[in-house]
Design an enzyme around this catalytic site. Sequence first.
Site, PDB file in Angstrom:
ATOM      1  N   HIS A  47       0.817  -1.206   0.000  1.00  5.05           N
ATOM      2  CA  HIS A  47       0.000   0.000   0.000  1.00  5.05           C
ATOM      3  C   HIS A  47       0.855   1.262   0.000  1.00  5.05           C
ATOM      4  CE1 HIS A  47      -3.998   1.685   0.546  1.00  5.05           C
ATOM      5  NE2 HIS A  47      -3.476   2.562   1.389  1.00  5.05           N
ATOM      6  N   LYS A  90      -7.507  13.306  -7.904  1.00  2.72           N
ATOM      7  CA  LYS A  90      -6.938  11.987  -7.642  1.00  2.72           C
ATOM      8  C   LYS A  90      -8.046  11.012  -7.263  1.00  2.72           C
ATOM      9  CE  LYS A  90      -3.374   9.835  -4.725  1.00  2.72           C
ATOM     10  NZ  LYS A  90      -2.598  10.049  -3.505  1.00  2.72           N
ATOM     11  N   HIS A  94     -10.641   2.289  -1.230  1.00  2.00           N
ATOM     12  CA  HIS A  94     -10.751   1.917   0.172  1.00  2.00           C
ATOM     13  C   HIS A  94     -11.487   0.583   0.256  1.00  2.00           C
ATOM     14  CE1 HIS A  94     -10.088   4.298   4.095  1.00  2.00           C
ATOM     15  NE2 HIS A  94      -8.981   4.159   3.440  1.00  2.00           N
ATOM     16  N   SER A 538      -4.529  -1.051  -5.806  1.00  2.00           N
ATOM     17  CA  SER A 538      -5.087  -1.903  -4.758  1.00  2.00           C
ATOM     18  C   SER A 538      -5.001  -3.344  -5.238  1.00  2.00           C
ATOM     19  CB  SER A 538      -6.534  -1.506  -4.478  1.00  2.00           C
ATOM     20  OG  SER A 538      -7.150  -2.458  -3.643  1.00  2.00           O
TER      21      SER A 538
END
Lengths: 741, 229
Positions: A47, A90, A94, A538
């Site tokens: 991450h 941007k 999540h 991700s």
Amino acid sequence: MSEVTVTLETAKTLGLNEEEFELIQKYMGRIPNFTELSIYSVMWSEHASYKNSITWLKTLPREGGCLLTGAGDENAGLVDIGNNLACAFKIESHNHPCAVEPYQGAATGVGGINRDIFTMGARPIAQLNSLRFGDIKNPRTQWLLKGVVKGIGDYGNSFGVPVLGGEVFFDNSFTTNPLVNAMSVGIMEKGKMISAIAKGKGNPVYIVGSSTGKDGIHGATFASADITEDSADDIPSIQVGDPFQEKLLLEASLELMDTGAVVGMQDMGAAGIICSTSEMSEKGNSGMIIDLSKVPLRQQNMEAWEILLSESQERMLVVVEKGKEKIVEKVFDKWDLNCKQIGEVIDEDMLYFHYKGKLVAQVKASTLVLGGGAPVYEREYIAPQYFNEIKTVNPNDIEEPENLKDVADFIIQHPNIASKKWVYEQYDTMVRTNNITTNKPSDAGVINVKGTNTALAVTTDCNSRYVKANPEIGAMIAVAEAARNVACTGARPLAITNCLNFGSPYNPEAYWQFVMAIKGMGAACRKFDTPVTGGNVSFYNQTTINNITGPVFPTPTIGMLGIIEDKSLHTGLCFCKKGDLIFHIGKVRNDINSSEYLYSYHGIKNSPPPYFDLDEAYNLNNLLLQLSGANLIRSLHDVSDGGLYVTLVESAIPKNLGFDITTAAEVRKDVFLFGEAQNRVIASVSPDKEQDFIDMMIENDFPFSLLGHVTKGEIRIDDISFGFIRDIKEKYETALEKCLE
Amino acid sequence: MKFGVIVFPGSNCDHDMIYSLGEILRQEVVPLWHKEVDLKSCDIIALPGGFSYGDYLRSGSIARFSPIMDEVINFANKGGFVFGVCNGFQILCEAGLLPGALLHNVNQKFICKNQYIKPEHTDTAMSLLAKSDEPLKIPIAHGEGRYFATKEVLSEMITNGQIVWRYCDADGSLTEASNPNGSIMNIAGVCNKNKNVFGMMPHPERATDPELGNTDGKVILESIIKSFN
């Protein structure tokens, strides 16, 4: 503090591998203590470090005339939009927090992305959300969807940023692992950007905003592991959002920008204090001495490593010009925010952390970060079995349904196609009074830049099913569709941000999807001259169905920014007047590959992406801009998910008009109405502009055909009535609600 | 004539109100910070929308105790003109300047959309220019907008002509379907007995800029200006 003896086992527990543990010892010249090891474990997590993706990300086009910062250099990308203004934008994921705690996961996602924007000094003026869930009939999916939507709404509505667009898509592959990607767009005066940098020996370092608690410790590590059934045990890794604090931070930050007292500022997102101290230091070729005892805490008995790694939300690290402390403190005092000096900048590549009078960690800032000492890997990849087995579907092998009106009803009420009104009415879409698309819907959200002649167009796009079918072409389509949506509003595409949602990088087949998608995205961005300004990756998104675990549909979400230099030329998507002519721009193709119709109605799950050609997509975009620039059309609407029929219905709904069209003879009627071949747009043209429109089309040598005309309210196809728009609108707008309530 | 717009830390429609009054309607307007105790000789006080102090408790329940609210209450009690929109309406109810209360929407969800409203009376300072047969399209955006008052209070309000705006459909019919939040009697906006304090959930300031394609809100804000001239 009871220091744990650090061994390879400790390192492995924290998510580091043997090779990485050795590298840390090499950098330090000794065995790290537990606090130091924790620091490396979060900073070298996927991450924070992009260790498995950066090699490929560097192949994307990341330069262009309009860019004011390089990709990844600052908290967000920054683009010149004229009138001495710059636009920061941007997108970020999540996903993992939302899989276990949808409400807070989504809320803090919105908080984090907005903080990236206003930390640079830009005021957020628009928000977009790209969401993916499992089967809507599944109760867990409904719980996730409701939680995510409420989380986004509660946070954004209070913070005060309007939602201008987004996507919601359902497929079984997202059952245990939804995708929640939030994009924020802000504007600021050009040249006023606050950089995420620490420099100037002796300059004080402040922590501002919320107090620090134990929430979100190891959040970055959590986001870098596979989602499993046991992930709910990791709930303490989830952060809790406070939009009121965020609002105060926003206003204080923007006031701070005007004082000129700030050297640098960075928001505290993943990996908290350690991330901002190391990244800001590395950028300024400096270091810091920090006393963790001075950090305002909301919990007793926190260990040094917990303070360093905490991901408590609504905090920022600020480096202030020495001598101007009072100016800064006054601003935060006005907004009743914590503002505590916790250390100072030093001119040495070291971070020294003290706690309760003891030196608890000392690490070289540069060894922690991406582009510095963080490891970079090249992973193996291989085309998956399924990809080699995909074969084009010949429409003639599919039985044509007898009653196409039933198919039409099915398609417009399918959760992937039906109106997302149930979702977006829970978001404030009008605060800041700059949303032009409320009363004039168009293919992308359009933002009025007050006091100028300019408007901005913003969109997020990605058809995950196409990307699964062929990651390279699917990613190209995502970029081209975003560009086409932007162009349909009359805007010229400027740049993109991307959110790359994929499976595990250690799974060569999932990694192949990532690599191929990057290749396709790069090619398309080069063609459209839309550089990548940043975004996020991700990995580890995977779903378990019937005990079989596999990656989610690969989803490289594209967030695109475009500009309309003369906002009077903004083009909407809706039919405006009975009697206007309806034209099909593009070639009619005998193609139903990967369409919602083929996938959901006929149940054929494996087919290639629909027809696409990059050069043709580019030429079409230029043509669309010419048409809107010459004011020759009344509306433009892209043919995308659900096909031509859905496009026409969506154009007809806003003003309760109908349409009367004739299908093309060269393809079967169902293919014509529901096929999703790319590079096509529906235009409505007022009869007095017909000749000029045709002239321009012929001049550009682009295929087009007359479909029919706009009617008062009835929908007729080849002289058969498909019903009245009021009834169809009712079905289209309430389908999602009916699934959920 | 001078407008003052109160800025609570969590106000998020303060800029919109100032832009609408200042840039679109060309009025003199100043922001008034919640920690101040001076209304800067404003003639009209506006409480904008937002989440005043986060509103984690009941909306507006903390804002009514902020320093500037004492001044606003004094000003109103002396007959000064005060109006609140959305969160501003909630605060005025909490402060006891307006009757009734605003509860969670009946569907328990935040709702943001264009909504038609029409005036119950056209003789108040906020509805002077409105016509009872011409519904106005005004955006709403709230989670706690369900107006409620007891039977006694309500009947007194009716007698005094204190119900100013009601939710309706595009044709002006006061139907259940056109009531977005379950408000009693479709009430969207009210005033006090003296008719110098007004509150409404819909946002007129969001519908004044011609660049956004809807200027119905001008009818409401221009009514205030006209009533002062």
